[in-house]
Design a protein around this motif. Structure first.
Motif, short mmCIF file in Angstrom:
data_model
loop_
_atom_site.label_atom_id
_atom_site.label_comp_id
_atom_site.label_asym_id
_atom_site.label_seq_id
_atom_site.Cartn_x
_atom_site.Cartn_y
_atom_site.Cartn_z
N THR A 127 0.77 -1.26 0.00
CA THR A 127 0.00 0.00 0.00
C THR A 127 0.80 1.31 0.00
OG1 THR A 127 -0.39 0.15 2.39
CG2 THR A 127 -1.98 -1.15 1.13
N GLY A 128 1.85 1.35 -0.83
CA GLY A 128 2.36 2.67 -1.19
C GLY A 128 3.67 3.15 -0.59
N GLN A 129 4.55 2.23 -0.19
CA GLN A 129 5.87 2.70 0.27
C GLN A 129 6.78 2.95 -0.94
OE1 GLN A 129 4.46 -0.21 1.22
NE2 GLN A 129 3.82 0.22 3.31
N TYR A 130 7.86 3.71 -0.74
CA TYR A 130 8.74 4.03 -1.87
C TYR A 130 9.66 2.86 -2.20
CZ TYR A 130 13.07 4.98 0.85
OH TYR A 130 14.19 4.89 1.62
N THR A 131 10.13 2.83 -3.44
CA THR A 131 11.02 1.76 -3.90
C THR A 131 12.30 2.40 -4.48
OG1 THR A 131 10.37 1.67 -6.24
CG2 THR A 131 8.98 0.47 -4.67
N LEU A 136 12.92 11.28 -6.38
CA LEU A 136 13.26 12.11 -5.21
C LEU A 136 12.01 12.90 -4.81
CD1 LEU A 136 15.56 13.34 -3.38
CD2 LEU A 136 15.77 15.11 -5.12
N GLY A 137 11.69 12.87 -3.54
CA GLY A 137 10.53 13.63 -3.06
C GLY A 137 9.24 12.84 -3.07
N PHE A 138 9.28 11.56 -3.48
CA PHE A 138 8.06 10.74 -3.54
C PHE A 138 7.40 10.65 -2.17
CE2 PHE A 138 6.04 6.63 -2.82
CZ PHE A 138 5.16 6.54 -3.88
N LYS A 139 6.12 11.03 -2.12
CA LYS A 139 5.39 10.96 -0.86
C LYS A 139 4.54 9.70 -0.81
CE LYS A 139 5.20 15.82 0.21
NZ LYS A 139 4.53 17.05 0.19
N GLY A 140 4.88 8.82 0.09
CA GLY A 140 4.12 7.57 0.22
C GLY A 140 3.92 7.26 1.69
N ARG A 141 3.41 6.04 1.97
CA ARG A 141 3.11 5.65 3.35
C ARG A 141 4.33 5.74 4.27
NH1 ARG A 141 -2.10 2.67 3.86
NH2 ARG A 141 -3.20 3.88 2.30
N SER A 142 5.52 5.41 3.74
CA SER A 142 6.70 5.39 4.61
C SER A 142 7.50 6.68 4.50
CB SER A 142 7.60 4.19 4.25
OG SER A 142 7.96 4.26 2.89
N THR A 143 7.09 7.57 3.58
CA THR A 143 7.83 8.82 3.38
C THR A 143 6.83 9.98 3.25
OG1 THR A 143 7.87 8.31 1.01
CG2 THR A 143 9.89 7.83 2.27
N THR A 201 -3.66 3.00 -8.18
CA THR A 201 -4.11 3.27 -6.81
C THR A 201 -3.09 4.06 -5.99
OG1 THR A 201 -5.42 1.28 -6.90
CG2 THR A 201 -5.03 2.17 -4.71
N PHE A 202 -1.78 3.72 -6.13
CA PHE A 202 -0.79 4.37 -5.26
C PHE A 202 0.19 5.28 -5.99
CE2 PHE A 202 -2.13 0.58 -2.88
CZ PHE A 202 -2.67 1.22 -1.79
N TYR A 203 0.24 5.20 -7.32
CA TYR A 203 1.15 6.11 -8.04
C TYR A 203 0.73 6.15 -9.51
CZ TYR A 203 5.58 8.50 -8.97
OH TYR A 203 6.53 9.42 -9.32
N ASN A 204 -0.28 6.95 -9.76
CA ASN A 204 -0.86 6.95 -11.11
C ASN A 204 -0.04 7.83 -12.06
OD1 ASN A 204 -2.36 7.02 -13.41
ND2 ASN A 204 -4.32 7.10 -12.35
N MET A 205 0.70 7.19 -12.94
CA MET A 205 1.63 7.90 -13.82
C MET A 205 1.20 7.88 -15.28
SD MET A 205 4.08 9.09 -11.98
CE MET A 205 5.66 9.19 -12.77
#
Ligand SMILES: Cc1ncc(C[n+]2csc(CCOP(=O)(O)OP(=O)(O)O)c2C)c(N)n1
Ligand code: SF4
Ligand SMILES: [Mg+2]
Length: 281
Positions: A127-131, A136-143, A201-205
């Protein structure tokens, strides 16, 4: 075209880019069979993540492995029976994070397997942590305040590690996906296709990619430096055009050719496998 569907209910989100990968690889498997390659000799392998469910949705031999371990499982299957076509499906977290060292060594060995990376640049299933490929600057559940580190360029890493077939596609371009999947699967040696697979759902590009992608034309995929330049054109963070297609193709001896020469052929190998199994019970 054979449907190759299974009994499993598909649980991907509607609009997920994984559907394009699923339908493209099914089309390629059908093409292979039509050209005389029996599907019984295909094994697909996956890790853990949204992408991994793909093995549940295609009716060929498969191995649902664990997070980050697609490559060693695929390598082992290939070494046990070099007549098989082994295709690994991994997420960006799976392949470029937890399993990165395996990928580098598989490329270095030029083992004859294909890796298809569902690179949605996010941990989808959790559910949306960065990989490693999140910008740079990606905002997700862990960031929540944005990442503080630059992404890696996996194709550059694979090129420098010794991969002999490298391509990129997107989940908004199935014709290209079919072409490069087919080339990758037929390639002798280690092949990798990085698919910019959108996670709606978590990073619509979708919009971001649609505005920037273009297909390689007049590119010499036999030229290492040209491949490197094209691969570096977009480094997953900058706002640049994004090349799609095959960047690099090289004919080189495979790991199996260098190391595995069973004297008696397949029959001898079967006997040896039976001996090993008998010893282990
Ligand atoms: C060894 C291990 N570490 C962590 C996890 C938890 N986990 C499951 S899926 C996942 C991330 C999946 O992300 P990715 O590989 O990008 O696949 P996606 O879901 O985006 O397709 C993680 C961290 C796990 N199952 N096993
Ligand atoms: S969470 Fe993202 S990657 Fe996973 S199924 Fe949904 S859209 Fe696809
Ligand atoms: Mg992912």
């Amino acid at each position: 075209m054979k449907n190759l569907a299974t009994y499993a209910q598909n649980t991907w989100c509607p609009g997920c880019g994984n559907f394009s990968i699923l339908n493209s690889i099914k089309a390629v498997l059908n093409m292979l069979e039509a050209e005389g390659f029996p599907l019984e000799k295909v094994v697909i392998v996956s890790g853990i993540g949204c992408h991994a469910k793909i093995v549940d949705y295609i009716n060929v031999n498969s191995f649902y492995s664990i997070h980050g371990r697609v490559v060693p499982v695929a390598e082992a299957i290939k070494l046990a029976n070099p007549e098989l076509k082994v295709i690994g499906f991994a997420g960006d977290g799976d392949a470029y994070g937890e399993g990165l060292e395996h990928l580098i060594f598989a490329a270095k060995r030029n083992i004859d397997i294909t890796m298809i990376i569902h690179n949605n640049r996010v941990y989808g299933l959790t559910t949306g942590q960065y990989t490693p490929t999140s910008p740079l600057g990606f905002k997700g559940r862990s960031t929540p305040q944005g990442t503080k580190e630059l992404p890696i360029n996996p194709l550059e890493l694979m090129l420098s590690s010794g991969a002999t077939y490298l391509a990129r596609g997107t989940s908004h371009g199935m014709d290209l996906l079919k072409n490069i999947f087919k080339e990758a699967v037929l390639h002798k040696g280690f092949s990798l296709v990085d698919v910019l697979q959108t996670c709606v759902t978590f990073y619509n590009m979708y919009e971001y990619y649609d505005k920037r992608v273009y297909e390689l034309k007049g590119h010499d995929a036999g030229d290492f430096n040209q491949a490197l330049n094209k691969i570096r054109e977009w480094d997953y963070n900058i706002d640049a055009p994004i090349a799609l297609g095959a960047f690099y193709k090289k004919d080189a001896p495979t790991f199996e050719e260098r190391s595995l020469q069973p004297k008696g052929g397949p029959a001898d190998r079967l006997l040896k496998i039976k001996d090993i199994l008998a010893e282990s019970v």
